[in-house]
Scaffold this motif. Sequence first.
Motif, PDB file in Angstrom:
ATOM      1  N   THR A  93       7.131   8.816 -12.180  1.00 24.47           N
ATOM      2  CA  THR A  93       8.155   9.264 -11.746  1.00 24.47           C
ATOM      3  C   THR A  93       9.494  10.175 -12.507  1.00 24.47           C
ATOM      4  O   THR A  93      10.125  10.501 -12.158  1.00 24.47           O
ATOM      5  CB  THR A  93       9.091   8.093 -11.322  1.00 24.47           C
ATOM      6  OG1 THR A  93       9.279   7.263 -12.401  1.00 24.47           O
ATOM      7  CG2 THR A  93       8.258   7.197 -10.364  1.00 24.47           C
ATOM      8  N   LEU A 101       2.492  11.183  -8.476  1.00 25.26           N
ATOM      9  CA  LEU A 101       3.068  11.366  -6.957  1.00 25.26           C
ATOM     10  C   LEU A 101       3.266  12.717  -6.643  1.00 25.26           C
ATOM     11  O   LEU A 101       3.530  13.592  -7.768  1.00 25.26           O
ATOM     12  CB  LEU A 101       4.427  10.734  -6.969  1.00 25.26           C
ATOM     13  CG  LEU A 101       4.346   9.058  -7.052  1.00 25.26           C
ATOM     14  CD1 LEU A 101       5.625   8.587  -7.262  1.00 25.26           C
ATOM     15  CD2 LEU A 101       3.748   8.546  -6.010  1.00 25.26           C
ATOM     16  N   ARG A 102       3.203  13.162  -5.482  1.00 24.30           N
ATOM     17  CA  ARG A 102       3.656  14.550  -5.124  1.00 24.30           C
ATOM     18  C   ARG A 102       5.391  14.804  -5.412  1.00 24.30           C
ATOM     19  O   ARG A 102       5.742  15.731  -5.463  1.00 24.30           O
ATOM     20  CB  ARG A 102       3.165  14.865  -3.846  1.00 24.30           C
ATOM     21  CG  ARG A 102       1.709  15.132  -3.658  1.00 24.30           C
ATOM     22  CD  ARG A 102       1.403  15.645  -2.365  1.00 24.30           C
ATOM     23  NE  ARG A 102      -0.091  16.002  -2.544  1.00 24.30           N
ATOM     24  CZ  ARG A 102      -0.692  17.041  -2.808  1.00 24.30           C
ATOM     25  NH1 ARG A 102      -0.027  18.064  -3.521  1.00 24.30           N
ATOM     26  NH2 ARG A 102      -2.019  16.968  -2.906  1.00 24.30           N
ATOM     27  N   ARG A 144       9.841   9.851  -4.106  1.00 20.35           N
ATOM     28  CA  ARG A 144      10.345   9.351  -2.681  1.00 20.35           C
ATOM     29  C   ARG A 144      10.394   7.671  -2.633  1.00 20.35           C
ATOM     30  O   ARG A 144       9.157   7.405  -3.215  1.00 20.35           O
ATOM     31  CB  ARG A 144       9.863  10.120  -1.439  1.00 20.35           C
ATOM     32  CG  ARG A 144       9.886  11.477  -1.806  1.00 20.35           C
ATOM     33  CD  ARG A 144      11.383  12.051  -1.517  1.00 20.35           C
ATOM     34  NE  ARG A 144      11.290  13.551  -1.445  1.00 20.35           N
ATOM     35  CZ  ARG A 144      11.604  14.156  -2.505  1.00 20.35           C
ATOM     36  NH1 ARG A 144      11.792  13.806  -3.717  1.00 20.35           N
ATOM     37  NH2 ARG A 144      11.413  15.769  -2.457  1.00 20.35           N
ATOM     38  N   ASP A 146       9.132   5.459  -0.305  1.00 29.12           N
ATOM     39  CA  ASP A 146       7.937   5.227   0.387  1.00 29.12           C
ATOM     40  C   ASP A 146       6.933   5.424  -0.568  1.00 29.12           C
ATOM     41  O   ASP A 146       6.106   4.623  -0.907  1.00 29.12           O
ATOM     42  CB  ASP A 146       7.770   5.773   1.613  1.00 29.12           C
ATOM     43  CG  ASP A 146       8.846   5.020   2.684  1.00 29.12           C
ATOM     44  OD1 ASP A 146       9.308   3.951   2.648  1.00 29.12           O
ATOM     45  OD2 ASP A 146       8.776   5.836   3.915  1.00 29.12           O
ATOM     46  N   SER A 147       6.916   6.776  -1.389  1.00 33.32           N
ATOM     47  CA  SER A 147       5.567   6.624  -1.992  1.00 33.32           C
ATOM     48  C   SER A 147       5.663   6.013  -3.302  1.00 33.32           C
ATOM     49  O   SER A 147       4.715   5.329  -3.941  1.00 33.32           O
ATOM     50  CB  SER A 147       5.501   8.224  -2.489  1.00 33.32           C
ATOM     51  OG  SER A 147       6.644   8.696  -2.982  1.00 33.32           O
ATOM     52  N   ASP A 166       4.828   2.549  -2.272  1.00 37.29           N
ATOM     53  CA  ASP A 166       3.365   2.300  -1.927  1.00 37.29           C
ATOM     54  C   ASP A 166       2.674   2.100  -3.138  1.00 37.29           C
ATOM     55  O   ASP A 166       1.764   1.456  -3.157  1.00 37.29           O
ATOM     56  CB  ASP A 166       2.768   3.579  -1.091  1.00 37.29           C
ATOM     57  CG  ASP A 166       3.251   3.825   0.269  1.00 37.29           C
ATOM     58  OD1 ASP A 166       3.710   2.715   0.639  1.00 37.29           O
ATOM     59  OD2 ASP A 166       3.277   4.644   1.076  1.00 37.29           O
ATOM     60  N   ALA A 167       2.810   3.122  -4.335  1.00 38.67           N
ATOM     61  CA  ALA A 167       2.256   2.810  -5.504  1.00 38.67           C
ATOM     62  C   ALA A 167       2.347   1.483  -6.060  1.00 38.67           C
ATOM     63  O   ALA A 167       1.515   1.041  -6.792  1.00 38.67           O
ATOM     64  CB  ALA A 167       2.687   3.992  -6.413  1.00 38.67           C
TER      65      ALA A 167
END
Length: 173
Positions: A37, A62-63, A66, A68-69, A72-73
């Motif tokens: 991050t 991550l792309r 955000r 949610d991402s 999720d991770a």
Amino acid sequence: TTGKPKGVLYSHRGSYLNSLGEAHHQGFTAKTRYLWTLPMFHCNGWCTPWAVTAAGGTHLCLRGVREDSVWDAIEDLGTTHLCGAPTVCSIIADSTRAHQLDAPLRITTAGAPPSPAIISKLQKLGIEVVHVYGLTEVYGPYTVCEYQDEWDALDGPDRAAKLARQGVGMITA
């Protein structure tokens, strides 16, 4: 980041030493699952790419940072560590998905002092927060908030106020 480029020249030795300091103070091991991050272009990610790799840890990319991402991770990929500014801490703590974690997660934060309120929110989720300070010219982090055992006796807000500070030189400082 938001300022003009400084054109700081890093040496292999300086990067190596900072990486070892990062591995030590962030507690990286071969079981580390580090979530990116923190921008890798900023002080070369505080030399963390080399620190995680030296410890034999796993890099999780991550792309974009955000809500949610990131969650999720944390939930699906077994994230154990991440670094970022207090804004990243807020994304995690203030998320509608925020919940008590089953596994340890350590966040190293810098860029600005984290507020005791955000630290308290993260601690209630079971997240350990480490505050560091540094600058581009010293490869990123240089001082750390070194946790003191007597802080265990403090209530949440008082302990969070202590954790929002830093100033102890890292092992390679």
